[in-house]
Design a protein around this motif. Structure first.
Motif, PDB file in Angstrom:
ATOM      1  N   LYS A 273       0.746   4.444  -3.183  1.00  0.00           N
ATOM      2  CA  LYS A 273       0.620   5.903  -3.121  1.00  0.00           C
ATOM      3  C   LYS A 273       1.378   6.555  -4.271  1.00  0.00           C
ATOM      4  CE  LYS A 273       0.463   5.832   1.957  1.00  0.00           C
ATOM      5  NZ  LYS A 273       1.224   6.162   3.188  1.00  0.00           N
TER       6      LYS A 273
ATOM      7  N   LEU B 116      -1.047   5.732  11.513  1.00  0.00           N
ATOM      8  CA  LEU B 116      -0.266   6.166  10.358  1.00  0.00           C
ATOM      9  C   LEU B 116       1.119   6.587  10.825  1.00  0.00           C
ATOM     10  CD1 LEU B 116      -2.454   8.374   7.971  1.00  0.00           C
ATOM     11  CD2 LEU B 116      -1.302   6.243   7.412  1.00  0.00           C
TER      12      LEU B 116
ATOM     13  N   ASP C  37      -6.847  -1.083   6.612  1.00  0.00           N
ATOM     14  CA  ASP C  37      -5.934   0.050   6.810  1.00  0.00           C
ATOM     15  C   ASP C  37      -6.653   1.346   6.450  1.00  0.00           C
ATOM     16  OD1 ASP C  37      -3.855   1.765   7.110  1.00  0.00           O
ATOM     17  OD2 ASP C  37      -2.477   0.735   5.780  1.00  0.00           O
TER      18      ASP C  37
ATOM     19  N   SER D  66       0.819  -1.212   0.000  1.00  0.00           N
ATOM     20  CA  SER D  66       0.000   0.000   0.000  1.00  0.00           C
ATOM     21  C   SER D  66       0.852   1.261   0.000  1.00  0.00           C
ATOM     22  CB  SER D  66      -0.939   0.004   1.207  1.00  0.00           C
ATOM     23  OG  SER D  66      -0.213  -0.066   2.420  1.00  0.00           O
ATOM     24  N   GLU D  67       2.089   1.180   0.502  1.00  0.00           N
ATOM     25  CA  GLU D  67       2.984   2.342   0.457  1.00  0.00           C
ATOM     26  C   GLU D  67       3.406   2.634  -0.982  1.00  0.00           C
ATOM     27  OE1 GLU D  67       3.776   4.422   2.753  1.00  0.00           O
ATOM     28  OE2 GLU D  67       2.793   3.402   4.413  1.00  0.00           O
TER      29      GLU D  67
ATOM     30  N   THR E 201      -4.192   4.587   5.656  1.00  0.00           N
ATOM     31  CA  THR E 201      -3.656   4.686   4.300  1.00  0.00           C
ATOM     32  C   THR E 201      -4.749   5.024   3.308  1.00  0.00           C
ATOM     33  OG1 THR E 201      -1.884   3.111   4.806  1.00  0.00           O
ATOM     34  CG2 THR E 201      -2.421   3.428   2.489  1.00  0.00           C
TER      35      THR E 201
ATOM     36  N   GLN F  75      -0.570  13.028   5.564  1.00  0.00           N
ATOM     37  CA  GLN F  75      -0.095  11.985   6.481  1.00  0.00           C
ATOM     38  C   GLN F  75       0.540  12.599   7.724  1.00  0.00           C
ATOM     39  OE1 GLN F  75       1.481   8.565   4.532  1.00  0.00           O
ATOM     40  NE2 GLN F  75       2.765   7.976   6.255  1.00  0.00           N
TER      41      GLN F  75
END
Length: 396
Positions: A142, A358, A186, A138-139, A189, A341
């Protein structure tokens, strides 16, 4: 006339001269590049120091060494530095060429998490082990969504006055990415991804009524998601009334604020935190800002906030100075991602927002988050270099 009154024009003149010099420095073509590089570099170094301090006790308790968690972070930092340098040297056309491959790759990896992902951690199932290394797709999603969304809207720029071209396929594809992230529970995110997509629409020139409609729909969806899980409802309830659940869901938030309050103005000293001795959960990760406030005090906390402010200022300057549509949208989306974030993380620590889990960009422990963020910083630096070249060429 008094001496103070006579001296006032000279002080005003000196202040005006300093302001003009500062504006001249900020107007230089390479100013955004230097601001982004300097602020991001200081944040990463600070993160390494604070991860070592915040994780030392927990690391010793679980592995027998106070340096185990820090070594992992240091390894990812060592990988991230050349990644950042490499990304900063990539031409804009290469970034655009990577848009679709990055989106497809991140989508496949997110799907694999649901099929062969690791066991859930704190209720979230977002990790998968590849070659013995645990990663969080998921990082990477982005950055992939930034590239793909910016490239898509840049290509369709002449058609964006039509709603169907503005929203399709941006919203359906983004919705699929969000769905995969939400399947892993999550929500944090997912909120960042929503803000990222909204920033693309905003900077693409979406009509205000459409932007408000999408923002409203996103807010309703976030509220529904927050109310569909008992642990999320409990977190919201404990945020609204922390004293009613001091030993439960409010425990982490209360001890985070206790750490901040203990720090005072100058802090208790680097490495001298009391809350990291098993009292504050996730001290080296989601709540590392609380340890910063405890050890470095209000002064250190304000420095960290100022560095993030400088980073976001530099990022938005890149977006505003960009003449190309892709560059404009990509820089704005990356900066909004980092800003959102940061606000969500610090807001949760100081009690302005509920705790949703987060990390603080560039500072918290976490290899996947650090690498993806450093790659995103590399993208900003690449766009800043491109802008500087264009400004110098136009000045000749």
């Amino acid at each position: 006339m008094s001496v103070a009154a006579a001296d006032r024009p000279r002080r005003t003149a000196r202040g005006s001269a300093v302001t003009r010099q500062l504006r001249a420095l900020l107007d230089r073509p390479n100013a955004p590049y230097l601001i982004i590089l300097g602020s991001a570099g200081l944040l990463v170094v600070l993160g390494l120091v604070m991860v070592l301090s915040a994780s030392s006790v927990e690391s010793y308790r679980t592995t027998g060494s106070s340096f185990s968690y820090w070594r992992k972070q240091a390894v990812f930092f060592a990988i991230g530095v050349p990644v950042l340098f490499f990304c900063s040297r990539l031409p804009v056309k290469v970034w655009r060429a990577l848009a679709y491959p990055a989106l497809i790759f991140s989508g496949v990896m997110l799907a694999l998490v649901q099929v062969a992902g690791d066991a859930a951690v704190n209720g979230n199932r977002n990790w998968i082990t590849v070659g013995g290394v645990q990663i969080q797709p998921s990082e990477a999603a982005k950055l992939a969504l930034v590239l793909w969304g910016a490239d898509l809207l840049a290509r369709k720029h002449a058609l964006l006055d039509q709603w169907k071209h503005l929203l399709v396929p941006l919203l359906p594809v983004s919705g699929c990415i969000l769905l995969f992230v939400l399947l892993g529970n999550d929500l944090g995110t997912a909120l960042v991804l929503m803000m990222l997509v909204l920033s693309l629409l905003f900077f693409a020139g979406a009509p205000f009524r459409l932007f408000v409609a999408v923002l409203g729909a996103g807010g309703v969806m976030a509220a529904m998601l927050a109310s569909t899980k008992s642990n999320r409802v409990a977190r919201l309830t404990s945020w609204l009334s922390p004293s009613a659940d001091q030993a439960g869901y409010a425990y982490q938030a209360l001890h985070g604020r206790l750490a901040l309050g203990t720090g005072g103005f100058l802090g208790v000293g680097l490495g001298a935190s009391r809350e990291k001795w098993g009292t504050l959960p996730e001290a080296h990760n989601d709540f590392i800002f609380a340890i910063i406030g405890e050890e470095l005090g209000l002064l250190g906390s304000l420095v960290v906030v100022s560095l993030f402010g400088a980073l976001c200022y530099g990022g938005y300057q890149v977006a505003l100075r960009s003449s190309g549509r892709f560059e404009h949208l990509a820089a704005a989306a990356v900066t909004t991602w980092l800003a959102a974030q940061t606000v969500i993380n610090i807001g949760a620590v100081i009690g302005l927002m509920p705790v949703i889990g987060l990390p603080l960009p560039l500072v918290s422990a976490g290899g996947s988050a650090l690498l993806s963020t450093m790659a995103a910083i590399g993208l900003l630096l690449s766009l800043a270099r491109s802008n500087a070249r264009a400004e110098r060429a136009a000045a000749v």
